[in-house]
Design an enzyme around this catalytic site. Sequence first.
Site, PDB file in Angstrom:
ATOM      1  N   ARG A 127      -1.239-102.008   0.328  1.00  0.00           N
ATOM      2  CA  ARG A 127      -0.764-103.089  -0.569  1.00  0.00           C
ATOM      3  C   ARG A 127       0.628-103.524  -0.153  1.00  0.00           C
ATOM      4  NH1 ARG A 127       1.979-100.166  -4.882  1.00  0.00           N
ATOM      5  NH2 ARG A 127       1.671 -97.933  -4.610  1.00  0.00           N
TER       6      ARG A 127
ATOM      7  N   VAL B 228       2.195 -89.649   5.574  1.00  0.00           N
ATOM      8  CA  VAL B 228       3.070 -89.737   6.752  1.00  0.00           C
ATOM      9  C   VAL B 228       4.096 -88.606   6.812  1.00  0.00           C
ATOM     10  CG1 VAL B 228       2.821 -92.241   7.042  1.00  0.00           C
ATOM     11  CG2 VAL B 228       4.694 -91.338   5.615  1.00  0.00           C
TER      12      VAL B 228
ATOM     13  N   SER C  13      16.232-101.567   4.113  1.00  0.00           N
ATOM     14  CA  SER C  13      16.356-102.283   2.839  1.00  0.00           C
ATOM     15  C   SER C  13      17.806-102.678   2.639  1.00  0.00           C
ATOM     16  CB  SER C  13      15.925-101.362   1.682  1.00  0.00           C
ATOM     17  OG  SER C  13      16.302-101.907   0.442  1.00  0.00           O
TER      18      SER C  13
ATOM     19  N   TYR D 147      17.110 -93.189  -1.995  1.00  0.00           N
ATOM     20  CA  TYR D 147      16.513 -94.327  -1.266  1.00  0.00           C
ATOM     21  C   TYR D 147      17.544 -94.998  -0.350  1.00  0.00           C
ATOM     22  CZ  TYR D 147      13.763 -98.706  -0.873  1.00  0.00           C
ATOM     23  OH  TYR D 147      13.050 -99.799  -0.426  1.00  0.00           O
ATOM     24  N   ALA D 148      18.780 -95.175  -0.847  1.00  0.00           N
ATOM     25  CA  ALA D 148      19.827 -95.799  -0.027  1.00  0.00           C
ATOM     26  C   ALA D 148      20.124 -94.943   1.202  1.00  0.00           C
ATOM     27  CB  ALA D 148      21.095 -96.007  -0.858  1.00  0.00           C
TER      28      ALA D 148
ATOM     29  N   ALA E  39      18.047 -92.849   2.635  1.00  0.00           N
ATOM     30  CA  ALA E  39      16.884 -92.941   3.535  1.00  0.00           C
ATOM     31  C   ALA E  39      16.902 -94.256   4.307  1.00  0.00           C
ATOM     32  CB  ALA E  39      15.590 -92.815   2.729  1.00  0.00           C
ATOM     33  N   LYS E  40      17.209 -95.350   3.612  1.00  0.00           N
ATOM     34  CA  LYS E  40      17.153 -96.664   4.258  1.00  0.00           C
ATOM     35  C   LYS E  40      18.315 -96.880   5.212  1.00  0.00           C
ATOM     36  CE  LYS E  40      13.273 -98.241   2.709  1.00  0.00           C
ATOM     37  NZ  LYS E  40      12.112 -98.114   3.618  1.00  0.00           N
TER      38      LYS E  40
HETATM   39  P1  NAP Z   1       4.500-100.620  -2.348  1.00  0.00           P
HETATM   40  O1  NAP Z   1       3.849-101.878  -2.821  1.00  0.00           O
HETATM   41  O2  NAP Z   1       4.867 -99.565  -3.315  1.00  0.00           O
HETATM   42  O3  NAP Z   1       3.584-100.013  -1.181  1.00  0.00           O
HETATM   43  C1  NAP Z   1       3.951 -98.834  -0.519  1.00  0.00           C
HETATM   44  C2  NAP Z   1       2.721 -98.240   0.106  1.00  0.00           C
HETATM   45  O4  NAP Z   1       3.112 -97.027   0.795  1.00  0.00           O
HETATM   46  C3  NAP Z   1       1.660 -97.846  -0.924  1.00  0.00           C
HETATM   47  O5  NAP Z   1       0.400 -98.303  -0.528  1.00  0.00           O
HETATM   48  C4  NAP Z   1       1.754 -96.326  -0.936  1.00  0.00           C
HETATM   49  O6  NAP Z   1       0.549 -95.664  -1.223  1.00  0.00           O
HETATM   50  C5  NAP Z   1       2.147 -96.035   0.499  1.00  0.00           C
HETATM   51  N1  NAP Z   1       2.668 -94.676   0.636  1.00  0.00           N
HETATM   52  C6  NAP Z   1       3.536 -94.043  -0.175  1.00  0.00           C
HETATM   53  N2  NAP Z   1       3.758 -92.800   0.244  1.00  0.00           N
HETATM   54  C7  NAP Z   1       3.018 -92.628   1.369  1.00  0.00           C
HETATM   55  C8  NAP Z   1       2.819 -91.542   2.259  1.00  0.00           C
HETATM   56  N3  NAP Z   1       3.455 -90.380   2.082  1.00  0.00           N
HETATM   57  N4  NAP Z   1       1.981 -91.727   3.307  1.00  0.00           N
HETATM   58  C9  NAP Z   1       1.340 -92.894   3.480  1.00  0.00           C
HETATM   59  N5  NAP Z   1       1.487 -93.962   2.667  1.00  0.00           N
HETATM   60  C10 NAP Z   1       2.317 -93.834   1.617  1.00  0.00           C
HETATM   61  O7  NAP Z   1       5.863-100.943  -1.550  1.00  0.00           O
HETATM   62  P2  NAP Z   1       6.433-102.270  -0.869  1.00  0.00           P
HETATM   63  O8  NAP Z   1       7.295-102.935  -1.851  1.00  0.00           O
HETATM   64  O9  NAP Z   1       5.334-103.024  -0.189  1.00  0.00           O
HETATM   65  O10 NAP Z   1       7.414-101.603   0.217  1.00  0.00           O
HETATM   66  C11 NAP Z   1       7.025-101.382   1.560  1.00  0.00           C
HETATM   67  C12 NAP Z   1       8.252-100.925   2.334  1.00  0.00           C
HETATM   68  O11 NAP Z   1       9.285-101.903   2.238  1.00  0.00           O
HETATM   69  C13 NAP Z   1       8.855 -99.617   1.811  1.00  0.00           C
HETATM   70  O12 NAP Z   1       9.349 -98.861   2.881  1.00  0.00           O
HETATM   71  C14 NAP Z   1       9.988-100.108   0.945  1.00  0.00           C
HETATM   72  O13 NAP Z   1      10.978 -99.132   0.796  1.00  0.00           O
HETATM   73  C15 NAP Z   1      10.450-101.311   1.735  1.00  0.00           C
HETATM   74  N6  NAP Z   1      11.203-102.302   0.942  1.00  0.00           N
HETATM   75  C16 NAP Z   1      10.636-102.941  -0.126  1.00  0.00           C
HETATM   76  C17 NAP Z   1      11.379-103.869  -0.836  1.00  0.00           C
HETATM   77  C18 NAP Z   1      10.834-104.619  -2.024  1.00  0.00           C
HETATM   78  O14 NAP Z   1      11.597-105.374  -2.650  1.00  0.00           O
HETATM   79  N7  NAP Z   1       9.576-104.490  -2.383  1.00  0.00           N
HETATM   80  C19 NAP Z   1      12.701-104.143  -0.460  1.00  0.00           C
HETATM   81  C20 NAP Z   1      13.230-103.465   0.624  1.00  0.00           C
HETATM   82  C21 NAP Z   1      12.473-102.546   1.319  1.00  0.00           C
HETATM   83  P3  NAP Z   1       0.117 -95.326  -2.733  1.00  0.00           P
HETATM   84  O15 NAP Z   1      -0.254 -96.616  -3.341  1.00  0.00           O
HETATM   85  O16 NAP Z   1      -1.025 -94.378  -2.607  1.00  0.00           O
HETATM   86  O17 NAP Z   1       1.327 -94.692  -3.371  1.00  0.00           O
END
Ligand code: NAP
Length: 252
Positions: free
Chosen positions: A15, A63, A141, A153-154, A156-157
């Site tokens: 997703r 992962v 991020s 999170y900060a 890690a990023k």
């Molecule tokens: P999301 O909708 O929460 O999707 C994250 C996906 O990662 C989920 O499908 C989740 O699976 C999967 N996941 C979590 N833990 C895992 C693991 N140990 N092994 C394999 N898969 C795993 O997040 P998103 O917003 O699309 O974010 C994607 C990336 O962009 C992340 O690294 C996030 O930190 C970064 N990011 C996002 C934003 C934002 O505003 N959304 C901003 C900056 C950076 P489950 O559904 O099973 O938990």
Amino acid sequence: MAEQQRVAIVTGAARGIGAATALRLAADGLAVAVLDLAETDAKGTADAIVAAGGRALAIGADVSDAAQVTAAVDRVAAELGPPVVLVNNAGVIRDNLLFKMTDADWDTVLGVHLRGAFLMTRAAQAHMTAAKWGRIVNLSSTSALGNRGQVNYAAAKAGMQGFTKTLALELGPFGVTANAVAPGFIVTDMTAATAARVKVPFDVYQEKAAEQIPVRRVGRPEDVAHTISFLASEGAGFVSGQVIYVAGGPRD
Ligand code: NAP
């Protein structure tokens, strides 16, 4: 021609940003391994790629688990072909102020983002260096610059940025680039969860966020996928070790 098709792995691709990236890379012509915790969740994205005429494989793996990562990368190589594009996107949040943050909150976030990216990259780079070609894109991020309630999170990023720059130095001689994409506010389940935590309706939360963003809108997963598509492309071979903020304005 299938044997000449480049193979990508996108983690956390069930997703959000990962799903949009998997679909975009498939549309760009790559075969895509859609990796997420549960294979059944990954299957939705993989099915959408196949329905659009692409090649995809759904894989379930955590992962942060070394054995599962090795098995997953081996399976991609056997069933789709050697992976030469890796997008380390899997992520979780466990937000809390420092004084309330538990050891588990810290370990989980560092484990998925940093250890996860390390394990996936170590496993996949063997295929890239053998091919003398590769593209690694890591999700950082704007939170890398500091964000209240997100010390885990900060950290890690910000760590993802140093990790990326070091990969660029070590793997560049083998034809492999490594870059980071640092999104700002992107509409996904992750930002919806943050809105829920602070008890603000998600639409109101988005409007407030948009007011603070120079382009006056929040981001979509496709905004990030577009930048990743560029970094994964043939023509981006002289771009390495960079952090690109995809945030509707300058945040670095
Ligand atoms: P999301 O909708 O929460 O999707 C994250 C996906 O990662 C989920 O499908 C989740 O699976 C999967 N996941 C979590 N833990 C895992 C693991 N140990 N092994 C394999 N898969 C795993 O997040 P998103 O917003 O699309 O974010 C994607 C990336 O962009 C992340 O690294 C996030 O930190 C970064 N990011 C996002 C934003 C934002 O505003 N959304 C901003 C900056 C950076 P489950 O559904 O099973 O938990």
